[in-house]
Design an enzyme around this catalytic site. Structure first.
Site, PDB file in Angstrom:
ATOM      1  N   ASP A  10      46.054  -8.931  35.208  1.00  0.00           N
ATOM      2  CA  ASP A  10      45.881  -8.388  36.552  1.00  0.00           C
ATOM      3  C   ASP A  10      47.174  -8.591  37.346  1.00  0.00           C
ATOM      4  O   ASP A  10      47.802  -9.644  37.274  1.00  0.00           O
ATOM      5  CB  ASP A  10      44.701  -9.091  37.246  1.00  0.00           C
ATOM      6  CG  ASP A  10      44.228  -8.343  38.476  1.00  0.00           C
ATOM      7  OD1 ASP A  10      43.106  -7.802  38.444  1.00  0.00           O
ATOM      8  OD2 ASP A  10      44.989  -8.284  39.475  1.00  0.00           O
ATOM      9  N   HIS A  14      36.232  -1.863  34.299  1.00  0.00           N
ATOM     10  CA  HIS A  14      37.085  -2.987  33.902  1.00  0.00           C
ATOM     11  C   HIS A  14      36.317  -4.284  34.094  1.00  0.00           C
ATOM     12  O   HIS A  14      35.536  -4.423  35.040  1.00  0.00           O
ATOM     13  CB  HIS A  14      38.396  -3.019  34.690  1.00  0.00           C
ATOM     14  CG  HIS A  14      38.236  -2.975  36.179  1.00  0.00           C
ATOM     15  ND1 HIS A  14      37.947  -1.804  36.858  1.00  0.00           N
ATOM     16  CD2 HIS A  14      38.312  -3.946  37.122  1.00  0.00           C
ATOM     17  CE1 HIS A  14      37.855  -2.063  38.149  1.00  0.00           C
ATOM     18  NE2 HIS A  14      38.058  -3.361  38.344  1.00  0.00           N
TER      19      HIS A  14
END
Ligand code: 5GP
Ligand code: ZN
Length: 113
Positions: free
Chosen positions: A30, A100
């Site tokens: 991320d 996700h």
């Protein structure tokens, strides 16, 4: 889906450092990590959210679970523990409309929420 950022990452149009990939899924870090280990796992196929995944025939969801545990192992958190999270829709706070799962770990994450 040319305008989907995660489709572009999955297809390699946007170069990313994959933690793990196979024919169906990719895992990458991320860009705004919320824990020492913060990896996103996505299907290569454009699936909007968990709701749409649940409507698909086949075993993609099952393979996704196994893939995520492999990611946890690679990140060194399989034994120490980790959190798997997917945000769905407006109340869930979903910002990117491509399914996700967040895998978070590397420290004690404390209470949820
Ligand atoms: P959501 O709120 O939709 O569950 O979370 C989306 C996540 O995707 C956020 O944690 C955000 O930091 C991450 N993110 C959004 N765009 C990108 C990107 O282009 N690259 C990476 N590596 N992460 C992204
Ligand atoms: Zn997409």
């Amino acid at each position: 889906m040319d305008d989907c950022i995660f489709c572009r990452i999955a297809s390699g149009v946007i170069p990313s450092d994959f933690v793990l990939e196979d024919a169906d899924f990719v895992a990458f870090r991320d860009m705004h990590p919320k824990a020492p280990q913060h990896v996103l796992v996505i299907p290569r196929e454009h699936i909007v959210s968990l709701n749409e995944l649940a409507e698909l025939p086949g075993t993609l969801g099952d393979r996704l679970l196994r893939f995520m545990v492999r990611v946890a192992e690679i990140c060194g958190v399989k034994q120490s523990g980790y959190r798997v999270l997917t945000n769905v829709g407006p109340d869930g706070g979903q910002e990117v409309m491509h399914l996700h799962f967040h895998i978070l770990g590397g420290e004690n994450l404390g209470d949820f929420r």
